[in-house]
Motif scaffolding. Sequence first.
Motif, mmCIF file in Angstrom:
data_model
loop_
_atom_site.group_PDB
_atom_site.id
_atom_site.type_symbol
_atom_site.label_atom_id
_atom_site.label_comp_id
_atom_site.label_asym_id
_atom_site.label_seq_id
_atom_site.Cartn_x
_atom_site.Cartn_y
_atom_site.Cartn_z
ATOM 1 N N PHE A 98 0.836 -1.186 0.000
ATOM 2 C CA PHE A 98 0.000 0.000 0.000
ATOM 3 C C PHE A 98 0.877 1.244 0.000
ATOM 4 C CE2 PHE A 98 -2.094 -3.478 2.093
ATOM 5 C CZ PHE A 98 -3.376 -3.466 1.575
ATOM 6 N N ARG A 99 0.256 2.394 -0.236
ATOM 7 C CA ARG A 99 0.914 3.693 -0.102
ATOM 8 C C ARG A 99 0.144 4.446 0.979
ATOM 9 N NH1 ARG A 99 5.693 3.866 -2.749
ATOM 10 N NH2 ARG A 99 5.590 6.092 -2.964
ATOM 11 N N LEU A 100 0.861 4.932 1.988
ATOM 12 C CA LEU A 100 0.262 5.648 3.108
ATOM 13 C C LEU A 100 0.810 7.069 3.105
ATOM 14 C CD1 LEU A 100 -0.300 4.379 6.655
ATOM 15 C CD2 LEU A 100 1.124 6.391 6.375
ATOM 16 N N THR A 101 -0.073 8.047 3.158
ATOM 17 C CA THR A 101 0.333 9.446 3.192
ATOM 18 C C THR A 101 0.157 9.968 4.607
ATOM 19 O OG1 THR A 101 -0.415 9.694 0.907
ATOM 20 C CG2 THR A 101 0.006 11.714 2.142
ATOM 21 N N GLU A 102 1.263 10.420 5.185
ATOM 22 C CA GLU A 102 1.305 10.887 6.564
ATOM 23 C C GLU A 102 1.581 12.394 6.564
ATOM 24 O OE1 GLU A 102 3.301 8.181 9.756
ATOM 25 O OE2 GLU A 102 4.685 9.795 9.299
ATOM 26 N N LYS A 103 0.901 13.108 7.425
ATOM 27 C CA LYS A 103 1.118 14.546 7.562
ATOM 28 C C LYS A 103 2.412 14.790 8.333
ATOM 29 C CE LYS A 103 -1.432 18.394 9.542
ATOM 30 N NZ LYS A 103 -2.674 18.743 10.226
ATOM 31 N N LYS A 104 3.197 15.765 7.903
ATOM 32 C CA LYS A 104 4.447 16.097 8.599
ATOM 33 C C LYS A 104 4.158 16.958 9.828
ATOM 34 C CE LYS A 104 7.512 16.191 4.573
ATOM 35 N NZ LYS A 104 8.383 17.054 3.764
ATOM 36 N N ILE A 105 5.014 16.823 10.837
ATOM 37 C CA ILE A 105 4.908 17.714 11.999
ATOM 38 C C ILE A 105 5.252 19.126 11.543
ATOM 39 C CG2 ILE A 105 6.051 18.353 14.158
ATOM 40 C CD1 ILE A 105 6.138 15.540 14.939
ATOM 41 N N GLU A 120 4.932 10.404 1.855
ATOM 42 C CA GLU A 120 4.319 9.155 1.419
ATOM 43 C C GLU A 120 5.271 8.000 1.660
ATOM 44 O OE1 GLU A 120 1.399 8.719 -2.001
ATOM 45 O OE2 GLU A 120 3.229 7.875 -2.857
ATOM 46 N N PHE A 121 4.728 6.901 2.188
ATOM 47 C CA PHE A 121 5.500 5.704 2.487
ATOM 48 C C PHE A 121 4.953 4.508 1.721
ATOM 49 C CE2 PHE A 121 5.913 8.277 6.338
ATOM 50 C CZ PHE A 121 7.267 8.190 6.595
ATOM 51 N N LYS A 122 5.855 3.566 1.396
ATOM 52 C CA LYS A 122 5.436 2.241 0.946
ATOM 53 C C LYS A 122 5.124 1.471 2.219
ATOM 54 C CE LYS A 122 9.117 1.023 -1.321
ATOM 55 N NZ LYS A 122 10.096 0.329 -2.165
ATOM 56 N N ILE A 131 2.876 -2.999 10.966
ATOM 57 C CA ILE A 131 2.969 -2.466 9.610
ATOM 58 C C ILE A 131 4.363 -1.883 9.441
ATOM 59 C CG2 ILE A 131 2.064 -0.769 7.971
ATOM 60 C CD1 ILE A 131 -0.536 -0.740 9.588
ATOM 61 N N GLY A 132 5.054 -2.264 8.378
ATOM 62 C CA GLY A 132 6.364 -1.710 8.066
ATOM 63 C C GLY A 132 6.212 -0.572 7.070
ATOM 64 N N LEU A 133 6.880 0.549 7.318
ATOM 65 C CA LEU A 133 6.843 1.703 6.434
ATOM 66 C C LEU A 133 8.214 1.891 5.814
ATOM 67 C CD1 LEU A 133 4.573 2.287 8.667
ATOM 68 C CD2 LEU A 133 4.790 4.637 7.932
ATOM 69 N N GLY A 134 8.269 2.014 4.502
ATOM 70 C CA GLY A 134 9.527 2.229 3.814
ATOM 71 C C GLY A 134 9.420 3.409 2.867
ATOM 72 N N SER A 135 10.551 4.028 2.606
ATOM 73 C CA SER A 135 10.575 5.116 1.623
ATOM 74 C C SER A 135 10.717 4.496 0.238
ATOM 75 C CB SER A 135 11.733 6.060 1.920
ATOM 76 O OG SER A 135 12.950 5.360 1.845
ATOM 77 N N GLN A 146 7.806 1.607 12.029
ATOM 78 C CA GLN A 146 6.671 0.698 12.086
ATOM 79 C C GLN A 146 5.479 1.316 12.799
ATOM 80 O OE1 GLN A 146 8.299 -2.689 14.138
ATOM 81 N NE2 GLN A 146 9.218 -3.522 12.281
ATOM 82 N N TYR A 147 4.311 0.761 12.504
ATOM 83 C CA TYR A 147 3.100 1.014 13.266
ATOM 84 C C TYR A 147 2.789 -0.301 13.966
ATOM 85 C CZ TYR A 147 1.699 5.411 10.933
ATOM 86 O OH TYR A 147 1.624 6.704 10.483
ATOM 87 N N LEU A 148 2.600 -0.268 15.294
ATOM 88 C CA LEU A 148 2.259 -1.463 16.067
ATOM 89 C C LEU A 148 0.814 -1.338 16.547
ATOM 90 C CD1 LEU A 148 5.480 -1.789 18.251
ATOM 91 C CD2 LEU A 148 4.947 -2.983 16.127
#
Length: 151
Positions: A98-105, A120-122, A131-135, A146-148
């Motif tokens: 999947f592609r996850l878009t996260e807002k920056k601080i 955006e992360f893979k 969930i593993g997040l990669g660039s 990761q998200y646990l």
Amino acid sequence: MKIRILITNLFFIACILLSLSSCNTESMKKVSMDKFIGTWELKGRSMLEGIKIEIKKTDSGSLVGKVVEINDNKYVRFFVEPNETWITNIKRSSNSQFRLTEKKIGSALFATYGLGTNKEFKVEFLNNDTIGLGSDSKDPEKSTIQYLRVK
């Protein structure tokens, strides 16, 4: 001559069967988008360590993550509010990725200067609760970000 053709054909069939049997069929199964729904804790980034995000399905069917708990980092406390949207988009890129878009601080500050406000992360499920997040250059399975799942 016929024996040589027969042996060649048998060798070819054996190679095909061997390659098909050694394929990882787990990664070929389609992962449900509903697997994202729940509360997740961020791990692997010191500033964001311990932030909790709740991912829910909206009325339109898309997935959005909101902050439910922040950590003690001074920048997080300054720029992030509980109930703020953290994950703006999750979309499928293959059966299991999947592609996850996260807002920056500090995205409001970045926007003032015309800088990017999202990252955006893979994304790939490592197991049901991780969930593993990669660039673009980093494999999500090997990433320390990761998200646990909390619940």
